[in-house]
Design an enzyme around this catalytic site. Structure first.
Site, PDB file in Angstrom:
ATOM      1  N   HIS A   7       0.825  -1.207   0.000  1.00  0.00           N
ATOM      2  CA  HIS A   7       0.000   0.000   0.000  1.00  0.00           C
ATOM      3  C   HIS A   7       0.859   1.257   0.000  1.00  0.00           C
ATOM      4  O   HIS A   7       0.373   2.351  -0.274  1.00  0.00           O
ATOM      5  CB  HIS A   7      -0.914   0.040   1.234  1.00  0.00           C
ATOM      6  N   HIS A  41       5.786   6.878   6.177  1.00  0.00           N
ATOM      7  CA  HIS A  41       5.427   6.309   4.862  1.00  0.00           C
ATOM      8  C   HIS A  41       4.990   7.441   3.940  1.00  0.00           C
ATOM      9  O   HIS A  41       4.851   8.582   4.381  1.00  0.00           O
ATOM     10  CB  HIS A  41       4.313   5.262   5.032  1.00  0.00           C
ATOM     11  N   HIS A  64       2.593   8.915   0.417  1.00  0.00           N
ATOM     12  CA  HIS A  64       1.465   8.783  -0.504  1.00  0.00           C
ATOM     13  C   HIS A  64       1.810   9.568  -1.761  1.00  0.00           C
ATOM     14  O   HIS A  64       2.337  10.678  -1.683  1.00  0.00           O
ATOM     15  CB  HIS A  64       0.194   9.356   0.116  1.00  0.00           C
ATOM     16  N   HIS A 100       4.028  11.013   5.545  1.00  0.00           N
ATOM     17  CA  HIS A 100       3.363  10.925   6.845  1.00  0.00           C
ATOM     18  C   HIS A 100       4.325  10.399   7.894  1.00  0.00           C
ATOM     19  O   HIS A 100       4.842   9.283   7.755  1.00  0.00           O
ATOM     20  CB  HIS A 100       2.137   9.995   6.751  1.00  0.00           C
ATOM     21  N   THR A 142      -5.794   7.238   7.232  1.00  0.00           N
ATOM     22  CA  THR A 142      -6.342   7.300   5.872  1.00  0.00           C
ATOM     23  C   THR A 142      -6.341   5.926   5.200  1.00  0.00           C
ATOM     24  O   THR A 142      -6.573   5.818   4.001  1.00  0.00           O
ATOM     25  CB  THR A 142      -5.573   8.311   5.004  1.00  0.00           C
ATOM     26  N   THR A 143      -6.050   4.901   5.988  1.00  0.00           N
ATOM     27  CA  THR A 143      -6.112   3.510   5.503  1.00  0.00           C
ATOM     28  C   THR A 143      -6.937   2.716   6.518  1.00  0.00           C
ATOM     29  O   THR A 143      -7.049   3.119   7.679  1.00  0.00           O
ATOM     30  CB  THR A 143      -4.693   2.905   5.406  1.00  0.00           C
TER      31      THR A 143
HETATM   32 ZN   LIG Z   1      -0.485   7.889   5.397  1.00  0.00          ZN
END
Ligand SMILES: [Zn+2]
Length: 303
Positions: free
Chosen positions: A84, A112, A114, A131, A215-216
């Protein structure tokens, strides 16, 4: 034999459940809808990301944010393609965030990214969002922390397009080749270059803060968001490197941002320290000097 079968079946189930959710491939079909992830992701009222309006936000004033050890070079970082995103952990110095509107100390758990950005500022989407996920130290682990509204703080950094490669992002990209393939998924590798986390962060003087969610999935509403208004440069070639990581056999993760969620009347606070205050003081000083000059000129004229 039966037990082995059950264990295998369970682990296969767990694996497919973990990989069940995903993102639409907007590079192949820009009209592909964002899938429903279920649970709180669909029913929650404090979901993230949201669009951040500079003019629509409440003005806030807090003590400065306090960062400890973010400037320490981390020599043993590990990075993983989790299907992801790209996630970095293994900090050999404990990084602590406090101050601002935060009620306690938060430590960095993982970093991580995005691509493209999840938050938008004034509806503008940026090519990359980093993030930095922090856990409230009053909770023993991130799973536990996700059950409480003050459990997690995420520092979000948006990147803008530039011709100048970002050195910190380059350090991450150097080791990316080892984990791009689907076969390497969930196999951690060492980040070859040592990296100080503050190399990923521009000025922290001005930021938006609001109460939101992961957000996941599970989309837990446990996150105090701090999204910096100052963006950092990155080249499109650098962002394209991330787009080559595979989430499935031969399938590249072209984008991994969640769609914008309803604000639902939440308070979004814009904190502007130093720069704006400095600018206000400077203009006040300028005004007084001008007035003084006017009086002086008038006096000279009178004489
Ligand atoms: Zn994130």
């Amino acid at each position: 034999m039966h037990l082995l079968f059950v264990v295998l079946a369970c682990s296969t189930l767990a694996l497919s459940a973990a990989n069940e959710w995903g993102y639409p491939d907007l590079e192949n079909n820009q009209d592909e809808p964002f899938p429903k992830w279920g649970g709180l992701c669909d029913s929650g009222k404090k979901q993230s990301p949201i669009n951040l309006h500079v003019n629509g936000a409440l003005k806030g004033e807090f003590d400065p944010l306090k960062f400890e050890n973010y400037d320490e070079h981390q020599g043993s970082l590990q990075m993983v393609n989790n299907g992801h995103s790209i996630q970095i952990s293994g900090f050999d110095h404990e990084l602590t965030l406090s101050g601002g509107a935060l009620g306690s100390d938060y430590v960095v758990e993982q970093i991580h990214m995005h691509w493209w950005s999840e938050h938008t500022i004034n509806t503008i989407r940026y090519p990359l969002e980093v993030h930095i996920v922090h856990r409230n130290t009053i909770y023993p682990n991130i799973t536990m922390a996700a059950n409480f509204k003050d459990g997690i703080t995420v520092l979000g950094v948006l990147y803008h397009v530039s011709n100048t490669p970002n050195e910190a992002i380059d350090s991450i990209i150097k080791s990316l080749g080892e984990i791009k393939a689907y076969e390497q998924q969930n196999v951690p590798v060492n980040v070859a270059d040592s990296l100080a986390v503050d190399d990923l962060i521009p000025s922290v003087a001005n930021y938006f803060t609001y109460a939101g969610s992961l957000t996941t999935p599970t989309c837990a509403e446990a996150v105090t968001w701090i999204v910096l208004t100052q963006t950092f440069p990155v080249t499109l070639a650098q962002v394209n490197e991330f787009k080559e990581i595979e989430y499935d056999q031969g399938k590249q993760l072209h984008n991994n941002y969640r769609e914008i969620q309803s604000e639902n009347n939440r308070a979004v606070v814009l904190v502007e320290q130093l720069q704006r205050a400095g600018a206000a003081q400077l203009s006040a000083l300028g005004l007084s000097l001008t007035l003084l000059l006017c009086f002086a000129v008038q006096k000279i004229n009178l004489l």
